[in-house]
Structures are given as structure tokens and as C-alpha cells.
Design an enzyme around this catalytic site. Sequence first.
Site, PDB file in Angstrom:
ATOM      1  N   HIS A  24       0.765  -1.205   0.017  1.00 52.68           N
ATOM      2  CA  HIS A  24      -0.251  -0.145  -0.015  1.00 52.68           C
ATOM      3  C   HIS A  24       0.693   1.399   0.020  1.00 52.68           C
ATOM      4  O   HIS A  24       0.634   2.220   0.815  1.00 52.68           O
ATOM      5  CB  HIS A  24      -1.129  -0.065   1.053  1.00 52.68           C
ATOM      6  N   HIS A  78      -6.475  -8.197  13.586  1.00 52.41           N
ATOM      7  CA  HIS A  78      -7.150  -7.032  13.584  1.00 52.41           C
ATOM      8  C   HIS A  78      -6.989  -6.909  12.105  1.00 52.41           C
ATOM      9  O   HIS A  78      -7.231  -7.975  11.131  1.00 52.41           O
ATOM     10  CB  HIS A  78      -4.701  -6.270  13.201  1.00 52.41           C
ATOM     11  N   GLU A  80      -7.142  -5.210   9.222  1.00 48.56           N
ATOM     12  CA  GLU A  80      -6.511  -4.642   8.034  1.00 48.56           C
ATOM     13  C   GLU A  80      -6.618  -6.382   7.072  1.00 48.56           C
ATOM     14  O   GLU A  80      -6.396  -6.921   7.141  1.00 48.56           O
ATOM     15  CB  GLU A  80      -5.870  -4.627   8.125  1.00 48.56           C
ATOM     16  N   ASP A  82      -4.069  -7.523   5.164  1.00 41.74           N
ATOM     17  CA  ASP A  82      -3.379  -8.314   4.458  1.00 41.74           C
ATOM     18  C   ASP A  82      -3.180  -9.266   5.659  1.00 41.74           C
ATOM     19  O   ASP A  82      -2.355 -10.458   6.053  1.00 41.74           O
ATOM     20  CB  ASP A  82      -2.288  -7.733   4.908  1.00 41.74           C
ATOM     21  N   HIS A 145      -1.605  -0.168  14.804  1.00 42.92           N
ATOM     22  CA  HIS A 145      -1.750   0.761  14.358  1.00 42.92           C
ATOM     23  C   HIS A 145      -3.648   1.513  13.783  1.00 42.92           C
ATOM     24  O   HIS A 145      -3.350   2.425  13.112  1.00 42.92           O
ATOM     25  CB  HIS A 145      -1.111   1.472  13.363  1.00 42.92           C
ATOM     26  N   ASP A 164       0.671  -6.468  14.428  1.00 45.22           N
ATOM     27  CA  ASP A 164       2.002  -5.614  13.446  1.00 45.22           C
ATOM     28  C   ASP A 164       2.893  -5.138  13.981  1.00 45.22           C
ATOM     29  O   ASP A 164       3.907  -5.258  13.884  1.00 45.22           O
ATOM     30  CB  ASP A 164       0.675  -4.198  13.035  1.00 45.22           C
ATOM     31  N   TYR A 196      10.461  -0.992   9.523  1.00 41.32           N
ATOM     32  CA  TYR A 196       8.920  -0.843  10.464  1.00 41.32           C
ATOM     33  C   TYR A 196       8.917   0.273  10.732  1.00 41.32           C
ATOM     34  O   TYR A 196       7.836   1.146  10.640  1.00 41.32           O
ATOM     35  CB  TYR A 196       9.038  -2.274  10.382  1.00 41.32           C
ATOM     36  N   HIS A 229       4.687 -10.223  11.339  1.00 44.59           N
ATOM     37  CA  HIS A 229       5.038  -9.337   9.686  1.00 44.59           C
ATOM     38  C   HIS A 229       6.621 -10.554  10.912  1.00 44.59           C
ATOM     39  O   HIS A 229       6.880  -9.821  11.968  1.00 44.59           O
ATOM     40  CB  HIS A 229       5.110  -8.224   9.567  1.00 44.59           C
TER      41      HIS A 229
HETATM   42 FE1  FEO Z   1      -2.523  -2.985   9.775  1.00 40.07          FE
HETATM   43 FE2  FEO Z   1      -0.165  -5.813   8.590  1.00 40.07          FE
HETATM   44  O1  FEO Z   1      -1.883  -4.866   8.597  1.00 40.07           O
END
Ligand code: FEO
Length: 404
Positions: A24, A78, A80, A82, A145, A164, A196, A229
Site C-alpha cells: 500500500h 487486526h 487490515e 493483509d 496502528h 503488527d 518498519y 509480520h
Molecule cells: Fe496493519 Fe499488517 O496490517
Amino acid sequence: MKAVEIKNGVYWVGAVDWAVRDFHGYETTRGTTYNNYLIMDDEVTLLDAVKSNFMDVSIKNIKSVVDPSKIKNIVINHIENDHASGIGAIMELTPNAKIYITEKGRKGLERFHDLSKWNINIVKTGNTLTIGKRTLMFLETPMLHWPDSMMTYIKEDKILVSQDAFGQHLASSVRFDDEFVTCESMSELDDAVTDYYANILMPFGALIKSKIAEVQKLGLEIDVIAPDHGIIWRAHPGKTIQRYLDMANGAAALSVAIIYDTMWHSTEQMTLPIVQGIRDAGVDCKVIKLRASAMSVAIKEFWKARACLIGTPTLNNIMYPSVAHFLTHLRGLRPKNRMVGAFGSYGWGGGAVKEAYEEFKRMGLEAVEPGLQILFKPSLDDEMKCYEYGKAFAEKVKEYHNKF
Ligand code: FEO
């Protein structure tokens, strides 16, 4: 890949994305991983899904341990894309599983999925879920986040699934920090952490500090930090937490990042004597040309250094487009505790340096004025002005750095 056991009965079942370079808009030069975790207990429990186009990989990993239809609980830390866009695929295989999620998570998730047939359970900080021999505890982390974000603590195994936070965009053939340090290097891992943090978590320093304080107040012992991640932290989780605290406190090196672009090489020519002046004042310096570097790298280098000099030619009376792009991106990350200045060449009329200072003001950064502007191409006298400008700026940086 196949499932990787983290502790007895707790598995990584995620996917490695070696190819992604545009996350993104964040240029992920090292790829990434989408981590999710499976707990084998009386009630088989899945912590998070992965990005939808990698969900088949995660399902294969789950199948290497257990039939997915046996999954009784799914925690969504979360929403999001991903992490949660793959949730539909796993719900098809175990449609009666109970989902545990924050209220804000539920509100967001219903914009992407039909929740009418799913068993949704709302959780808050301190709520627990017993799945057999293990108890999971939930910890909301709003705005770390996203508003929906939370972490899950596996009490008996002392594993913090941190979503995250504590992550890195780093594709690797290994899953753990000690393995990565052996097959790659500590500095590579450390750089991925900084990258990151700078690109995703820079705006949230105060929140990070308060959440770490909350974890410490709850007295949670942590053997393993398992982010969504990158590499899993098991060698020195305490050092990882301290590293985050340092970054949240705005730690930076006594150095200057010169981040510039150039039109006909005049602004570029100015950087060389400026670098020399900075170095002669005893301050380190790194130079980043914007159109030759990933935006994420420029952001990371800005974050690592106590100070930044922006170099921008004037084009049509305003900043060069790539520089304006960088500063707009930076403003969104709400940087703090950094000193800045600007320089550049111009032709008939200036404007870019003035505009850069206006942007510094919007960001509330410590700006050293005036900036330095050179007409068309630097002469030998101008190069000496650049050298003195760099030296004087570095002296100010040293004073400023001593405050931290
Ligand atoms: Fe906030 Fe890895 O997504």
C-alpha cells in the site's frame, strides 16, 4: 513451507511473500511475511488469518497439523486486509468457529464480510478465553496502528501475539531471530526493525510507551513475541521491547541525513561541500537522492538521524515534485525530535526553500533558518558557502542532540 512449531503445540502457519515491493505504497524492498498462529489444545484455536491470496498457503500449513474443520476459535487481532482478508476462506472450512474480536474490529469487518452467519464474540482488555490447558488474554491496542487492533497473550506459553507491533517487512526462509542472525545478520534484522517502525509506527510513539507500560503493569512474562509480520522474537524479547521503547522516545544517531533531488545537478553539486562541512564538524552524514531511492528508505534514513537537510531545486516557483512528495509523506508520519534545514538552486525566481520551511513549520520540527539558495550553478565561492552552511548546521545539530 509447512507449519513451524514455536512452543509445544503452538505453530506458525503463515506465508512468506518474497515478491511484494509495494505494500500500500510502502516500498518493501525485502518482501514480507503474513504470520498467523495455530494452537493445538482441547479447543483448536487460530490466531489471525493472512492476506487472501496467501490463504491457500496458510491452509496447507494448518492441514499439516490438523484438519481445519476442527478449529473451534478464531481470534482476529487486526482487520487490515493483509491479515483479515483471508478470513472468509477459513470460515468456509469451519463455519461454526467462534470469532473473537474487538467491537471496532467487528464494525470494520462487517464492511468486508457478511457476518450474519458467523458467531462473533466481542472482547476487551483483560478478557480471557480458556481453550483447554491454555488461557488466552486479550489486550486492546487501539491506534497501534488501527482503531480495532489488539494483541493476544498465551498465558501458559508466555507468548505475546503482538499483531503488527514488533514486526518487520522481511521475507526469510527462517522464522526466528536467532536463526536469522545466524543465516543473515543482526544488522540486517535491526535495519528491518527500524525501517518498519519509521514507515508505520513513527506517529504512535506515545501510544507505544503507554501500551508497553500497561503490559509491564499487568506483570505479563514474555518468552516469545510473535508479530504478524517477519521474524519471531525468542532470543531476547526483553531487548526487543527496550528497542521499541528507545524508538518511541525518539532515539536517533548524531548524524545528518541529506535528502535531496536535483534537476540539472546544481542542487546535487551543493550537497558535496555541505557533506564535507558536516563531516568536518564531527557529525556523520548520509546522502539520499529521492528518485534513486525507495521512499521507505528515505523515511528510514530520516528517522535514524537526529537531523535532516532537504535539498530541492525550484521548479515553477515551488519545491521539486519528488521533494514535495517526500515531505507530504513525512508529515503524515508526524515526526518529532528532529532538526531540519533546506537548501537548493534556483533560476529566475526562488520559492522551493521557502516552501520547504513552511512544510517544516506545519510539522512542528526544529528548523534552522535561513536555508541556503544558490542561483543557477554553484561557483567556487558558492561551494565555500555550502561548506560553511553544512558546518554551521552540524554545530547546531550537536547542541540539539545533547538535549536528548
Ligand atoms: Fe496493519 Fe499488517 O496490517
